[in-house]
Write a protein that holds these residues in place. Sequence first.
Motif, short mmCIF file in Angstrom:
data_model
loop_
_atom_site.label_atom_id
_atom_site.label_comp_id
_atom_site.label_asym_id
_atom_site.label_seq_id
_atom_site.Cartn_x
_atom_site.Cartn_y
_atom_site.Cartn_z
N THR A 254 0.63 -1.46 -0.11
CA THR A 254 -0.09 0.07 0.17
C THR A 254 0.99 0.97 0.28
O THR A 254 1.70 1.38 1.01
N GLN B 169 -0.20 5.15 1.01
CA GLN B 169 -1.09 5.99 1.67
C GLN B 169 -0.89 7.51 2.07
O GLN B 169 0.39 7.73 2.57
N HIS C 165 -8.30 10.01 3.93
CA HIS C 165 -6.78 8.79 3.64
C HIS C 165 -7.31 8.06 2.46
O HIS C 165 -8.27 7.69 2.80
N VAL D 34 -5.40 5.30 -0.29
CA VAL D 34 -5.29 4.88 -0.75
C VAL D 34 -4.52 3.75 -1.67
O VAL D 34 -5.55 3.23 -2.63
N THR E 233 -8.07 -0.58 4.53
CA THR E 233 -7.15 -0.51 4.56
C THR E 233 -7.19 1.41 5.53
O THR E 233 -7.05 1.72 6.42
N ALA E 234 -8.61 2.44 4.33
CA ALA E 234 -9.31 3.48 5.26
C ALA E 234 -9.66 3.00 5.96
O ALA E 234 -10.21 4.52 6.02
N HIS F 142 -10.15 4.23 -1.27
CA HIS F 142 -9.40 3.30 -1.97
C HIS F 142 -9.43 2.98 -3.45
O HIS F 142 -10.43 2.92 -3.99
N GLY G 225 -3.59 0.08 7.74
CA GLY G 225 -4.35 1.72 8.38
C GLY G 225 -3.85 2.06 8.96
O GLY G 225 -3.73 3.36 9.54
#
Length: 709
Positions: free
Chosen positions: A269, A271, A288, A290, A304-305, A321, A342
């Motif tokens: 990732t 980010q 955020h 990703v 992830t976010a 994302h 995350g």
Amino acid sequence: MSGERARRIEGALKVTGRAEYAGEVRPDGMLHAALVQAEITCGDVVGIDDSAARHTPGFVDQVSYDDARSLAPSTATALIREPVVHFPGQPVGLTAADTLLAARTAAARVRVDYVERPSVAAIDQALDEAYAPAMAGRIIGASHRGDPAVALTGAHLVVRNRYQTAVNNHHPMEPHVVVCWWEGEQVVVHTSTQAVYGTRAIIAHALAMPADDVRVVCRYLGGGFGCKGQLWWPWMLWTLTASKRTGRPIRLELTRAQMFTLVGRRQETVQDLAVGFDATGRLVAIEHDVLAQTSTHGEYCDTTAEVSRRLYACPNVRTLHRLVRTNEPQPIPMRAPGTAPGTFALESALDEAAEQLGIDPVELRVRNFADHDHDADVPWSSNSLLQCYQVAADRFGWAQRPASATVVDGRWRIGWGMATTCYPAHRQPCRVRVRLQPDGTIVVQCGTQDMGSGTYTVLAQMVADALGVPLSQVTVELGDTLLPEGPFSGGSQVTASMFPAARQATDALRAQLAELGMGHDETLADAVQRIAPDGIEAEGAATANADIDVRCMSFGAIFTEVGVDADLAEIRVRRVTAAFATGRVLNPLLTESQHIGGLIGGIGMTLLEQTVTDRSSGRIIGDNLADYLVPVHADMPEFDIALIDEDDTYLPGGVKGVGMLGTAGIQAAIANAIHHATGTRVRHLPIRIEDLLHELPATTPGALPSMSE
Ligand code: MOS
């Protein structure tokens, strides 16, 4: 609960070698299989010549695309039906022979002709084509509340950085393996899987068979961590095809090198995270974004976010994302999917903000505690995060935290860091059968499986507890599709899913006994002999969480002390103190063990593990456990685990998941401690010696206070 701190009831079977793992099943006349693997990165297979392979002594059969055309099209079969190479090492055929050596020799002699196409082997090569994932779009694709752009403009402090996490592989000690054979039109499949029922469904669909004609068995697993739960292992179907054609049982076991490419991975990732605060340290905005890798044949995106949407109180949040396709293996969930990468970003950023705001990192988190889920605007089923901070901070001694980069212990520069962790508490549908035997003992059956985490033991405890019998009178049967359908072992859901089903089954059993006239003071053993001499059984079933008016999550607070060698920059985690709130704790011993295992996985992700891809060829470099570093016993710190018992009245039995929780948060806790020790902020994983070496002073700072004094 019965035998509260019970050790694993199958432990003796395992340490004496009597627990039969899938790869140890050895039917008579069994053949061995080996995979023929693509030598190109991307292109088409235009010819397969197995004439040399067929001359190998012991050769029995060769299977490839032509033999798989009749398989039903699906994501599970695309890679073995269509002669297209998506990544280097992708299997293009399978050989079966009397011995493993003969199978591998034959595989090496299969000649494959290709037409190559240009490949993309790294996400930075594909940035222009980043796209929003289609899968589960409403959950992970993008989210928006308030106006974060405006809020960031007006914020007192904005911390804006890029955080990156590496590709990891799961690497359970037991590799993927299948041993299968046909009995007429029915097939028996012993395989190392986190989902016997899920595997059965994939096979039945691919071979267009009634599900009842497929039996999948997995009594024990030597670990999974996600790679055995996602069924991206289509080569198993070639093994079944070869077994049917030859009429012989066949065994295929992946090599350690193949475990790097053929069974999924944690995706890389990138980010981009911005967090904005007001002057009092309250979050006013989070953005955020990703970017993550997926393969050219399948789509997967970690959540992830998602952690940025609900871990803290914040009025303005945007998450996004995006994926890029590369000619690399398919990513899948890996322990603490979503929250592991995350929280590394979010909890690192909070630490950076705490320093710039001059607010203690724990205090900053307390000030931003979300008293409900701000994303869905619903209450938590329970949330004891504030208590986790307090208990863990007290046990760690956080109040004595010295100033940054001021403490040494001999050659070690010492730092303290902390972070929050969380993971959703899910449940899946589950059925459990309880049988009271004529001799008064109990057999419990569920078609889930034990990854090694204690499922046998905790199910036995649930039933022993409900029926008021000693644990030693309960036998548990798992890992077989002949048993009532149970959940897949993933997402920290199995214990919570089993609990209401087991309770319903024991209640039903008791009701039957009462109806048959069981006496008030009678024991189960006496009653069954008198009123049901053949034994008696009952089933219970439970559904998944509805999770509509309430949000169910487990939370925790993780504190670490690290040492960084002043001259060599070697990084050691010296101690970890963590408090976890996971609803009702059924077995503290197994729960602590799960948390420690989770934390160790997180230490590996933070400091050691990285699957390295050669950017020009797309091949994995160092596809072995000497080059792919994992934590060993000598790397282990002291663990101090506090279990915060919660009374969650929403969840049936009040049980939340445990497994994933320790594998998130720890990454940032360590990164924050490294910053505290050295003053260096590393925003990518893994964090290694080379990230700190050039930052260190030439000599040990002798004037600093020493912890050992
Ligand atoms: Mo898991 S990563 O859902 O086994």
